[in-house]
Design a protein around this motif. Structure first.
Motif, PDB file in Angstrom:
ATOM      1  N   LEU A  65      35.341 -97.804 -21.460  1.00  0.00           N
ATOM      2  CA  LEU A  65      35.923 -97.142 -20.292  1.00  0.00           C
ATOM      3  C   LEU A  65      35.868 -95.629 -20.455  1.00  0.00           C
ATOM      4  O   LEU A  65      36.102 -95.104 -21.542  1.00  0.00           O
ATOM      5  N   TYR A  66      35.554 -94.933 -19.360  1.00  0.00           N
ATOM      6  CA  TYR A  66      35.745 -93.487 -19.309  1.00  0.00           C
ATOM      7  C   TYR A  66      37.174 -93.292 -18.797  1.00  0.00           C
ATOM      8  O   TYR A  66      37.417 -93.340 -17.607  1.00  0.00           O
ATOM      9  N   LYS A  67      38.110 -93.112 -19.715  1.00  0.00           N
ATOM     10  CA  LYS A  67      39.524 -92.993 -19.339  1.00  0.00           C
ATOM     11  C   LYS A  67      39.759 -91.707 -18.561  1.00  0.00           C
ATOM     12  O   LYS A  67      39.446 -90.620 -19.037  1.00  0.00           O
ATOM     13  N   PRO A  68      40.343 -91.841 -17.371  1.00  0.00           N
ATOM     14  CA  PRO A  68      40.700 -90.632 -16.634  1.00  0.00           C
ATOM     15  C   PRO A  68      42.048 -90.081 -17.088  1.00  0.00           C
ATOM     16  O   PRO A  68      42.814 -90.764 -17.758  1.00  0.00           O
ATOM     17  N   LYS A  69      42.327 -88.862 -16.713  1.00  0.00           N
ATOM     18  CA  LYS A  69      43.620 -88.248 -16.998  1.00  0.00           C
ATOM     19  C   LYS A  69      44.705 -88.977 -16.198  1.00  0.00           C
ATOM     20  O   LYS A  69      44.463 -89.467 -15.099  1.00  0.00           O
ATOM     21  N   GLY A  70      45.893 -89.063 -16.760  1.00  0.00           N
ATOM     22  CA  GLY A  70      47.004 -89.635 -16.023  1.00  0.00           C
ATOM     23  C   GLY A  70      47.190 -91.126 -16.181  1.00  0.00           C
ATOM     24  O   GLY A  70      47.883 -91.757 -15.380  1.00  0.00           O
ATOM     25  N   TYR A  71      46.572 -91.706 -17.204  1.00  0.00           N
ATOM     26  CA  TYR A  71      46.752 -93.125 -17.524  1.00  0.00           C
ATOM     27  C   TYR A  71      47.191 -93.221 -18.983  1.00  0.00           C
ATOM     28  O   TYR A  71      46.710 -92.470 -19.833  1.00  0.00           O
ATOM     29  N   ILE A  72      48.076 -94.165 -19.277  1.00  0.00           N
ATOM     30  CA  ILE A  72      48.467 -94.358 -20.666  1.00  0.00           C
ATOM     31  C   ILE A  72      47.665 -95.506 -21.270  1.00  0.00           C
ATOM     32  O   ILE A  72      47.270 -96.432 -20.572  1.00  0.00           O
ATOM     33  N   SER A  73      47.440 -95.416 -22.561  1.00  0.00           N
ATOM     34  CA  SER A  73      46.648 -96.431 -23.270  1.00  0.00           C
ATOM     35  C   SER A  73      47.568 -97.562 -23.708  1.00  0.00           C
ATOM     36  O   SER A  73      47.995 -97.636 -24.858  1.00  0.00           O
ATOM     37  N   PHE A  97      43.274-105.399 -23.924  1.00  0.00           N
ATOM     38  CA  PHE A  97      44.172-104.331 -24.357  1.00  0.00           C
ATOM     39  C   PHE A  97      43.316-103.216 -24.965  1.00  0.00           C
ATOM     40  O   PHE A  97      42.171-103.448 -25.390  1.00  0.00           O
ATOM     41  N   PRO A  98      43.824-101.993 -24.988  1.00  0.00           N
ATOM     42  CA  PRO A  98      43.034-100.876 -25.522  1.00  0.00           C
ATOM     43  C   PRO A  98      42.896-100.932 -27.038  1.00  0.00           C
ATOM     44  O   PRO A  98      43.812-101.361 -27.740  1.00  0.00           O
ATOM     45  N   VAL A  99      41.746-100.502 -27.514  1.00  0.00           N
ATOM     46  CA  VAL A  99      41.476-100.386 -28.951  1.00  0.00           C
ATOM     47  C   VAL A  99      41.919 -98.983 -29.367  1.00  0.00           C
ATOM     48  O   VAL A  99      41.245 -98.002 -29.091  1.00  0.00           O
ATOM     49  N   GLY A 100      43.069 -98.896 -29.999  1.00  0.00           N
ATOM     50  CA  GLY A 100      43.618 -97.581 -30.301  1.00  0.00           C
ATOM     51  C   GLY A 100      44.192 -96.959 -29.032  1.00  0.00           C
ATOM     52  O   GLY A 100      44.551 -97.660 -28.087  1.00  0.00           O
ATOM     53  N   ARG A 101      44.239 -95.626 -29.020  1.00  0.00           N
ATOM     54  CA  ARG A 101      44.853 -94.977 -27.862  1.00  0.00           C
ATOM     55  C   ARG A 101      44.277 -93.586 -27.626  1.00  0.00           C
ATOM     56  O   ARG A 101      43.773 -92.933 -28.550  1.00  0.00           O
ATOM     57  N   LEU A 102      44.349 -93.183 -26.381  1.00  0.00           N
ATOM     58  CA  LEU A 102      44.185 -91.787 -25.985  1.00  0.00           C
ATOM     59  C   LEU A 102      45.455 -91.433 -25.229  1.00  0.00           C
ATOM     60  O   LEU A 102      45.938 -92.229 -24.422  1.00  0.00           O
ATOM     61  N   ASP A 103      46.008 -90.256 -25.478  1.00  0.00           N
ATOM     62  CA  ASP A 103      47.278 -89.941 -24.825  1.00  0.00           C
ATOM     63  C   ASP A 103      47.098 -89.707 -23.323  1.00  0.00           C
ATOM     64  O   ASP A 103      45.981 -89.640 -22.809  1.00  0.00           O
ATOM     65  N   GLY A 108      38.251 -89.564 -21.638  1.00  0.00           N
ATOM     66  CA  GLY A 108      37.088 -89.898 -22.449  1.00  0.00           C
ATOM     67  C   GLY A 108      36.964 -91.352 -22.847  1.00  0.00           C
ATOM     68  O   GLY A 108      37.559 -92.244 -22.233  1.00  0.00           O
ATOM     69  N   LEU A 109      36.197 -91.576 -23.888  1.00  0.00           N
ATOM     70  CA  LEU A 109      35.761 -92.915 -24.271  1.00  0.00           C
ATOM     71  C   LEU A 109      36.889 -93.725 -24.905  1.00  0.00           C
ATOM     72  O   LEU A 109      37.468 -93.337 -25.911  1.00  0.00           O
ATOM     73  N   LEU A 110      37.156 -94.877 -24.286  1.00  0.00           N
ATOM     74  CA  LEU A 110      38.165 -95.805 -24.800  1.00  0.00           C
ATOM     75  C   LEU A 110      37.611 -97.217 -24.702  1.00  0.00           C
ATOM     76  O   LEU A 110      37.074 -97.607 -23.662  1.00  0.00           O
ATOM     77  N   LEU A 111      37.734 -97.974 -25.777  1.00  0.00           N
ATOM     78  CA  LEU A 111      37.299 -99.367 -25.772  1.00  0.00           C
ATOM     79  C   LEU A 111      38.477-100.275 -25.442  1.00  0.00           C
ATOM     80  O   LEU A 111      39.618 -99.983 -25.804  1.00  0.00           O
ATOM     81  N   LEU A 112      38.193-101.364 -24.742  1.00  0.00           N
ATOM     82  CA  LEU A 112      39.199-102.393 -24.457  1.00  0.00           C
ATOM     83  C   LEU A 112      38.597-103.754 -24.742  1.00  0.00           C
ATOM     84  O   LEU A 112      37.392-103.967 -24.550  1.00  0.00           O
ATOM     85  N   THR A 113      39.430-104.674 -25.202  1.00  0.00           N
ATOM     86  CA  THR A 113      38.946-105.999 -25.580  1.00  0.00           C
ATOM     87  C   THR A 113      40.101-106.990 -25.570  1.00  0.00           C
ATOM     88  O   THR A 113      41.261-106.603 -25.409  1.00  0.00           O
ATOM     89  N   LYS A 204      42.808 -78.766 -23.128  1.00  0.00           N
ATOM     90  CA  LYS A 204      42.119 -79.916 -22.535  1.00  0.00           C
ATOM     91  C   LYS A 204      41.397 -80.669 -23.641  1.00  0.00           C
ATOM     92  O   LYS A 204      40.789 -80.059 -24.520  1.00  0.00           O
ATOM     93  N   LEU A 205      41.482 -82.009 -23.604  1.00  0.00           N
ATOM     94  CA  LEU A 205      40.893 -82.810 -24.679  1.00  0.00           C
ATOM     95  C   LEU A 205      40.153 -84.016 -24.109  1.00  0.00           C
ATOM     96  O   LEU A 205      40.656 -84.709 -23.231  1.00  0.00           O
ATOM     97  N   LYS A 206      38.959 -84.242 -24.635  1.00  0.00           N
ATOM     98  CA  LYS A 206      38.127 -85.356 -24.187  1.00  0.00           C
ATOM     99  C   LYS A 206      37.467 -86.010 -25.393  1.00  0.00           C
ATOM    100  O   LYS A 206      36.918 -85.333 -26.253  1.00  0.00           O
ATOM    101  N   ARG A 207      37.537 -87.346 -25.454  1.00  0.00           N
ATOM    102  CA  ARG A 207      36.801 -88.057 -26.513  1.00  0.00           C
ATOM    103  C   ARG A 207      35.392 -88.334 -26.012  1.00  0.00           C
ATOM    104  O   ARG A 207      35.192 -89.034 -25.029  1.00  0.00           O
ATOM    105  N   GLU A 208      34.433 -87.782 -26.722  1.00  0.00           N
ATOM    106  CA  GLU A 208      33.034 -87.897 -26.318  1.00  0.00           C
ATOM    107  C   GLU A 208      32.331 -89.100 -26.924  1.00  0.00           C
ATOM    108  O   GLU A 208      31.468 -89.708 -26.284  1.00  0.00           O
ATOM    109  N   ARG A 209      32.691 -89.423 -28.172  1.00  0.00           N
ATOM    110  CA  ARG A 209      31.983 -90.511 -28.861  1.00  0.00           C
ATOM    111  C   ARG A 209      32.948 -91.347 -29.677  1.00  0.00           C
ATOM    112  O   ARG A 209      33.955 -90.865 -30.190  1.00  0.00           O
ATOM    113  N   PHE A 210      32.609 -92.617 -29.809  1.00  0.00           N
ATOM    114  CA  PHE A 210      33.317 -93.548 -30.682  1.00  0.00           C
ATOM    115  C   PHE A 210      32.234 -94.218 -31.507  1.00  0.00           C
ATOM    116  O   PHE A 210      31.430 -94.981 -30.960  1.00  0.00           O
ATOM    117  N   ALA A 211      32.190 -93.904 -32.813  1.00  0.00           N
ATOM    118  CA  ALA A 211      31.081 -94.360 -33.668  1.00  0.00           C
ATOM    119  C   ALA A 211      29.775 -93.866 -33.046  1.00  0.00           C
ATOM    120  O   ALA A 211      29.621 -92.668 -32.810  1.00  0.00           O
TER     121      ALA A 211
END
Length: 244
Positions: A65-73, A97-103, A108-113, A204-211
């Motif tokens: 997922l490209y997580k947008p601002k304003g959502y909790i993980s 459910f999310p793999v880890g978290r972004l605040d 940015g990049l968030l995995l869910l499974t 401002k913070l964005k996760r660009e890559r996961f592995a």
């Protein structure tokens, strides 16, 4: 026979850590009886209930997922805020459910499974899975400040592991800079706290890559399923520390 928390995680109800919490809180029943012992083992013939819901096996699914601002993980929120799982509702029947978290403010990049074991492998610090962020910060970090982040910096919950950090651009007159940082830990608001510790708070913070994964052409709020090859490669990376 498998450990109860592992079975719950494999069923996609929660991560293994969360499953252990549910067990110790008395929210899990095996064959109608509450079980609180983490070492309990169960078989395929046992009936397991988690918070009153019978455990059903689901096919494993994996999303980027490209997580947008304003959502909790999180899966739910007691404050009524939007969660990343809300983005998938009515389109994905599995209990993901999310793999880890972004605040909340981070994108940015968030995995869910729904695969708890997979989530555990990708989030536990011992597996050292890299996550790369781009941070716009207030002020211009000093060389010594960046070196502190690279060596590991003391925070209130302990010293961080060494990070890869570079400053990609800066404007001294405007008092701002853009930095790229790669870490393999996942503490709460870790990147923000690291930059605060050297006197340049994140704006401002964005996760660009996961592995090895990146956002590709996705836009905020969009997602895609991981390919079987990507899932396999992530497992290999966690187990061996390298890709095939």
């Amino acid at each position: 026979m498998e450990r109860l928390q592992k079975v719950i995680a494999y069923a996609g109800v929660a991560s293994r850590r969360k499953a252990e919490q549910l067990i110790t809180e008395g929210k899990v029943k095996v064959n109608g009886k509450v079980v609180r012992e983490l070492g309990t083992k169960v078989s395929n013939s046992d009936t397991i209930e988690v918070e009153g819901v019978k455990l059903e096996k689901e096919d494993k699914v994996y999303f980027l997922l490209y997580k947008p601002k304003g959502y909790i993980s999180a899966v739910t929120d007691d404050k009524g805020r939007k969660t990343v799982v809300d983005i998938f509702k009515k389109r994905v029947p599995e209990r993901i459910f999310p793999v880890g978290r972004l605040d909340y403010e981070t994108t940015g990049l968030l995995l869910l499974t729904n695969d708890g074991e997979f989530s555990y492998q990708l989030t536990h610090p011992k597996f050292k899975i890299d996550k790369t962020y781009v941070a716009r910060v207030k002020g211009v970090p000093t060389i010594e400040g960046l070196k502190k982040l690279q060596r590991g910096i003391k925070l209130e919950d302990g010293k961080t592991a060494p990070a890869k950090v570079s400053m990609t651009s800066f404007d001294e007159k405007a008092g701002k800079a853009i930095c790229e940082i790669t870490i393999h830990e996942g503490r709460n608001r870790q990147v923000r706290r690291m930059f605060e510790a050297i006197g340049t708070p994140v704006v401002k913070l964005k996760r660009e890559r996961f592995a090895f994964l990146d956002l590709g052409s996705l836009k905020p709020g969009e997602y895609r399923q991981l390919t079987k090859h990507e899932v396999k490669q992530l497992r290999v990376l966690a187990e061996t520390g390298r890709l095939d």
